[in-house]
Design a protein around this motif. Structure first.
Motif, mmCIF file in Angstrom:
data_model
loop_
_atom_site.group_PDB
_atom_site.id
_atom_site.type_symbol
_atom_site.label_atom_id
_atom_site.label_comp_id
_atom_site.label_asym_id
_atom_site.label_seq_id
_atom_site.Cartn_x
_atom_site.Cartn_y
_atom_site.Cartn_z
ATOM 1 N N ALA A 304 0.218 -0.992 -0.607
ATOM 2 C CA ALA A 304 0.092 -0.116 -0.647
ATOM 3 C C ALA A 304 1.070 1.717 -0.076
ATOM 4 N N ARG A 307 1.980 2.202 -3.379
ATOM 5 C CA ARG A 307 1.403 2.230 -4.126
ATOM 6 C C ARG A 307 1.017 4.030 -4.128
ATOM 7 N N VAL A 334 -2.310 -8.987 -5.869
ATOM 8 C CA VAL A 334 -2.010 -7.574 -6.370
ATOM 9 C C VAL A 334 -2.607 -6.511 -7.470
ATOM 10 N N ARG A 336 -4.839 -6.700 -8.641
ATOM 11 C CA ARG A 336 -6.547 -6.536 -8.542
ATOM 12 C C ARG A 336 -6.468 -5.272 -8.087
ATOM 13 N N SER A 337 -4.869 -4.897 -7.060
ATOM 14 C CA SER A 337 -5.405 -3.952 -6.350
ATOM 15 C C SER A 337 -5.163 -2.561 -7.220
#
Length: 536
Positions: A304, A307, A334, A336-337
């Motif tokens: 996170a 990102r 990952v 999907r994120s």
């Protein structure tokens, strides 16, 4: 670039001092004898005393006293170097180098005495041979068997070019050279594996058990005798000169680039959250490489945070795990994120992509059409060089990282590593045999200890508020990270590593003490290297 042009001399480090005695010339650089030549012919890169602890950390040396006496009438010279070695401000050893120079010989006699108890992997003299000797034949003398013939490796050797050594003989540019080693059994390794500009002869063979516990008062006594003279006068076993087209320190690869230049990436920031600058200060449009340890509770928080560093740019995710099933699930999650440019994985102990992990990555690529997967090592080129047979069935891209300060933190070490980067990436391209290369992270200091004998730190926090990864590695932060010299170094690294087949180069962290943006939001000189690639 030269040391004095780009890298500031550390506070308290003495000026270099040149010693000339008859045909000999050498430089006293802090506690080492550097650039030893005879009649203008370079013979040795350096002779130095080195202490390495149970985790292969090289001790910091402090010069206590250095005296030089030269008799120009004879001519002879005597140098005495007194120094202390320690870790994190704690002294563990003191040593004295007595150097005697006459018309034919440089004799280095070293005595080291431990001043406190500690565990060592290696203590003693090392001899650094210049990389310009590539391809040159030499003879090795052994303690209990007859001499053997070898050659200084041209392509970077994955394993020791010479073992069970107590002396060498070779001839270079009309000078016969003889090196005699005393006090231990020695062996040689090709330090270009770590972008060091040398082949290194060191004592205590790796075949012997380590670490070894030492009490205070333990004494180490070793010697190196370097003899030289016009060819035919010393009985040298070598008769050739270095292969001239491979002697250039700039490496064997062409500087011509076929296709687009490599994409520049950044490593995810790993400092405590309090050190993070505002998001507006971060570079945007740059892919960010992140290395979550899947078995650690902070893996999701690490991703996170990366990102956020990327700000919408894709992630280059290199999972650290020994579990191929856990890896497959993590890849699905990952993807999907948010956007991902590629996925890789390395084993937490060996730091390479095992065959089992390779299978899991290939399976993920089949399940997610168009997903790029990468294998290799998250550690030095050394690990890729030594394990290349593991990748015989891998037809995708390969990767390795680069850092100049595995063995030495001197100014000369950092600047000389730039030329060795071309040798390393050229050797990697040869191993890749047409497969693309992703180089990096390229960092001034190691972001983890690939050869530590102590267990890794146990992570209990599921957040990254206190930092992660390199934040907890001793000496991971170079105090010059935000200097103009570092900016020049990163720019020169990009040039050195840009050869055909290199698809991406990952540089420093996105922010923080190891980053291109400081905690107050200031863009360091290294940031300009990345900014130029964005605007190109």
């Amino acid at each position: 670039m030269t040391d004095d042009e780009v890298w500031e001399r550390p506070t308290g480090e003495p000026e270099d001092e040149t010693v000339v005695a008859g045909p000999w010339r050498l430089t006293l650089r802090a506690t080492e004898l550097a650039d030893i030549s005879h009649r203008g012919v370079p013979l040795l890169r350096a002779v130095r005393f080195v202490t390495r602890d149970h985790d292969w950390r090289t001790a910091d040396d402090t010069l206590i006293r250095r005296t030089v006496e030269v008799d120009e009438d004879v001519p002879t010279a005597h140098v005495r170097i007194e120094a202390a070695s320690g870790y994190d401000g704690t002294e563990v050893l003191r040593y004295v180098l007595d150097v005697s120079i006459d018309a034919t010989t440089v004799l280095v006699d070293a005595v080291g005495t431990t001043t406190s108890a500690f565990r060592r992997n290696r203590i003693g003299l090392v001899v650094l041979h210049p990389p310009t000797l590539a391809g040159l034949p030499f003879t090795v003398r052994h303690p209990f068997t007859g001499p053997t013939r070898h050659a200084f490796p041209t392509w970077i050797a994955p394993h020791q070019p010479a073992t069970d050594v107590d002396g060498y003989e070779w001839t270079v540019d009309g000078i016969d050279v003889d090196v005699s080693l005393g006090g231990d059994v020695f062996e040689m390794e090709d330090q270009r594996n770590w972008t060091d500009a040398s082949y290194k002869t060191y004592s205590t063979p790796l075949s012997q058990p380590f670490p070894v516990a030492l009490d205070a008062g333990t004494e180490v006594h070793q010697s190196v005798a370097l003899q030289a003279g016009p060819s035919g006068t010393t009985g040298s076993g070598g008769t050739a000169s270095p292969v001239t087209d491979l002697a250039s320190l700039d490496g064997p690869a062409s500087t011509a680039v076929v296709g687009p230049p490599p994409t520049l990436q950044l490593l995810a920031g790993t400092a405590p959250a309090a050190a993070r600058p505002g998001d507006a200060a971060l570079l945007r449009g740059v892919p960010v490489l992140v290395e979550p340890v899947l078995e650690d509770p902070d893996a999701a928080a690490v991703l996170a945070s990366a990102r956020r560093d990327a700000g919408g740019a894709p992630l280059d995710v290199r999972f650290v795990t020994d579990d191929p099933h856990l890896l497959r699930a993590a890849v699905d999650a990952v993807l999907r994120s948010g956007p991902v440019v590629r996925i890789g994985a390395c084993h937490p102990a060996t730091h390479v992509t095992t065959v089992e992990l390779q299978r899991a990555l290939r399976d993920a690529a089949r399940s997610h059409g168009g997903l790029e997967v990468v294998a290799g090592t998250r550690a030095h080129f050394t690990e890729l060089n030594r394990t290349i047979d593991l990748f015989g069935d891998w037809d995708g891209p390969l990767t390795f990282s680069v850092t100049p300060q595995m063995h030495d933190r001197s100014r000369a070490q950092v600047t000389e590593s730039l030329r060795m980067q071309r040798w390393v990436v050229s050797s990697a391209s040869r191993l890749a045999a047409g497969r693309p290369l992703h180089v990096g992270p390229v960092t001034l200091r190691p972001r983890f200890n690939a050869v530590a004998t102590t267990p890794p730190r146990v992570v209990a926090d599921a957040t990254v508020a206190g930092g992660h990864g390199p934040e907890f590695v001793p000496d991971a932060t170079d105090p010059a990270q935000h200097s103009a010299a570092a900016g020049d170094w990163f720019a020169a690294s990009v040039v050195a590593l840009t050869v055909p087949g290199v698809v991406s180069i990952t540089l420093a962290e996105a922010w923080g003490p190891r980053g291109v943006v400081s905690s107050d939001g200031t863009h360091s000189p290294a940031a300009r290297v990345v900014e130029r690639s964005i605007s190109a």
